[in-house]
Design a protein around this motif. Structure first.
Motif, PDB file in Angstrom:
ATOM      1  N   ALA A 195       4.395   2.993   3.230  1.00  0.00           N
ATOM      2  CA  ALA A 195       3.154   4.042   2.748  1.00  0.00           C
ATOM      3  C   ALA A 195       3.830   5.543   2.958  1.00  0.00           C
ATOM      4  O   ALA A 195       4.698   5.690   3.848  1.00  0.00           O
ATOM      5  N   ARG A 196       3.470   6.025   1.775  1.00  0.00           N
ATOM      6  CA  ARG A 196       3.620   7.611   1.798  1.00  0.00           C
ATOM      7  C   ARG A 196       2.439   8.108   2.428  1.00  0.00           C
ATOM      8  O   ARG A 196       1.361   7.927   1.596  1.00  0.00           O
TER       9      ARG A 196
ATOM     10  N   ALA B 271       3.342   4.409   7.821  1.00  0.00           N
ATOM     11  CA  ALA B 271       4.559   4.791   7.167  1.00  0.00           C
ATOM     12  C   ALA B 271       5.803   3.749   7.520  1.00  0.00           C
ATOM     13  O   ALA B 271       6.510   3.369   6.611  1.00  0.00           O
TER      14      ALA B 271
ATOM     15  N   GLY C  60      10.828   8.087   7.079  1.00  0.00           N
ATOM     16  CA  GLY C  60       9.268   8.122   6.095  1.00  0.00           C
ATOM     17  C   GLY C  60       8.898   9.262   5.262  1.00  0.00           C
ATOM     18  O   GLY C  60       9.594  10.231   5.626  1.00  0.00           O
ATOM     19  N   THR C  61       8.060   8.965   4.582  1.00  0.00           N
ATOM     20  CA  THR C  61       7.539  10.123   3.875  1.00  0.00           C
ATOM     21  C   THR C  61       6.015  10.688   4.358  1.00  0.00           C
ATOM     22  O   THR C  61       5.206   9.673   4.402  1.00  0.00           O
ATOM     23  N   ALA C  62       5.938  11.674   4.807  1.00  0.00           N
ATOM     24  CA  ALA C  62       4.563  12.347   5.337  1.00  0.00           C
ATOM     25  C   ALA C  62       4.603  13.895   5.187  1.00  0.00           C
ATOM     26  O   ALA C  62       5.479  14.363   5.056  1.00  0.00           O
ATOM     27  N   ASP C  63       3.064  13.912   5.048  1.00  0.00           N
ATOM     28  CA  ASP C  63       2.676  15.360   4.683  1.00  0.00           C
ATOM     29  C   ASP C  63       1.504  15.533   5.575  1.00  0.00           C
ATOM     30  O   ASP C  63       0.800  14.760   5.933  1.00  0.00           O
TER      31      ASP C  63
ATOM     32  N   HIS D 268       0.836  13.876  -4.736  1.00  0.00           N
ATOM     33  CA  HIS D 268       1.468  12.623  -5.186  1.00  0.00           C
ATOM     34  C   HIS D 268       0.920  12.095  -6.555  1.00  0.00           C
ATOM     35  O   HIS D 268       1.129  11.050  -6.886  1.00  0.00           O
TER      36      HIS D 268
ATOM     37  N   ARG E  38       9.457  11.556   9.122  1.00  0.00           N
ATOM     38  CA  ARG E  38      10.373  12.086   8.369  1.00  0.00           C
ATOM     39  C   ARG E  38      11.681  11.657   9.103  1.00  0.00           C
ATOM     40  O   ARG E  38      12.530  11.222   8.464  1.00  0.00           O
TER      41      ARG E  38
ATOM     42  N   ILE F 235       0.163   5.259  -1.389  1.00  0.00           N
ATOM     43  CA  ILE F 235      -0.120   6.711  -1.200  1.00  0.00           C
ATOM     44  C   ILE F 235      -1.424   6.348  -0.428  1.00  0.00           C
ATOM     45  O   ILE F 235      -2.563   6.083  -0.623  1.00  0.00           O
TER      46      ILE F 235
ATOM     47  N   THR G 192       4.096  -0.924   1.167  1.00  0.00           N
ATOM     48  CA  THR G 192       5.261  -0.489   0.300  1.00  0.00           C
ATOM     49  C   THR G 192       4.852   0.131  -0.708  1.00  0.00           C
ATOM     50  O   THR G 192       3.975  -0.417  -1.771  1.00  0.00           O
TER      51      THR G 192
END
Length: 259
Positions: A39-40, A35, A63-66, A89, A59, A16, A13
């Motif tokens: 985690a991002r 994720a 979740g947060t993902a790139d 980030h 997403r 990055i 949690t």
């Protein structure tokens, strides 16, 4: 008996985490798991179409993902991918350096110079470059954790994949040296040595050498190969604060095949 499904517990949690080789196999399983554990994630791979689909999936699940395109043989590109995490980030807490180039199976005498060069670039030098860039970014926030994907083939003779085994063994040494070098910076560095795992790499090996899956399965005391998520689970723990005193470890995830 197959692996059981575990509910997320927030192991990562707020962290990055960069995942390389994230478009398939162990890397894709790790992306989903990290994720889900909070985690991002920033996902890097040459397979940009698959990465895009994976980012959308994460997403859609909240979740947060790139994604960032990455060719592990491109040193400038490896550095740029790590720098992109900082741009997105402002820090990096964890990195899972995952990815493998399959050498054409065969004995040492029949292994080409091109195979050796490819293995050096992708399975050793890419990690060298990535780890240095990751450590530099981690120092800015007081530390972090790095996990490298090595192989059971690094721990013993590997006559079928000699260049692959040699580069993965070199990666083990690099992992241990980095762990000692960066310990006072608060950066932990560990590696996993998976055994037979149901990935596209094994599928390619089976196509080139029919019967290899049966042989790997028979050599496992557990009587089966690992699922990619089982390797990812070990990586998640090593990246988490629960492994705060673990560094310089080369951790087998092989069902006892290397025992």
């Amino acid at each position: 008996m197959t692996q059981t499904t575990h509910l997320p517990i927030g192991l990562l949690t707020g962290k990055i985490v960069l995942v390389t080789g994230a478009s398939r196999g162990i890397g894709a399983a790790a992306a989903r798991l990290f994720a889900a554990e909070g985690a991002r994630v920033v996902l890097a791979s040459r397979g940009t179409a698959a990465l895009g689909a994976l980012v959308t999936e994460i997403r859609d699940q909240g979740g947060t993902a790139d994604a960032v395109a990455l060719d592990l043989a491109d040193r400038a590109g490896v550095r740029a991918a790590v720098a992109r995490v900082g741009e997105l980030h402002g820090r990096l807490d964890g990195a899972f350096n995952n990815g493998a180039a399959i050498q054409t199976p065969g004995p040492l005498d029949e292994t080409s110079d091109e195979d050796v060069e490819q293995q050096f670039e992708v399975n050793f030098r890419a990690h060298w470059v990535a780890m240095k860039a990751e450590a530099a970014l981690m120092r800015q926030v007081g530390g972090g954790a790095i996990v490298n994907t090595s192989s059971i083939g690094s721990r013993r003779a590997n006559p079928v994949l000699p260049a692959y085994g040699a580069m993965k063994r070199a990666l083990n040494s690099l992992t241990e040296s980095a762990a000692v070098t960066w310990a006072r910076d608060g950066i932990r560095v560990n590696a996993l040595t998976p055994g037979g795992t149901t990935t596209e790499m094994i599928d390619a090996w089976e196509s080139a050498t029919p019967g290899v899956v049966e042989q790997i399965t028979a050599s496992s005391p557990m009587g089966r190969m690992a699922e990619p998520v089982e390797v990812a689970q070990a990586a998640a723990w090593l990246l988490s604060d629960r492994a705060s005193m673990v560094t310089g470890a080369i951790v087998p995830v092989d069902g006892g095949a290397g025992a």
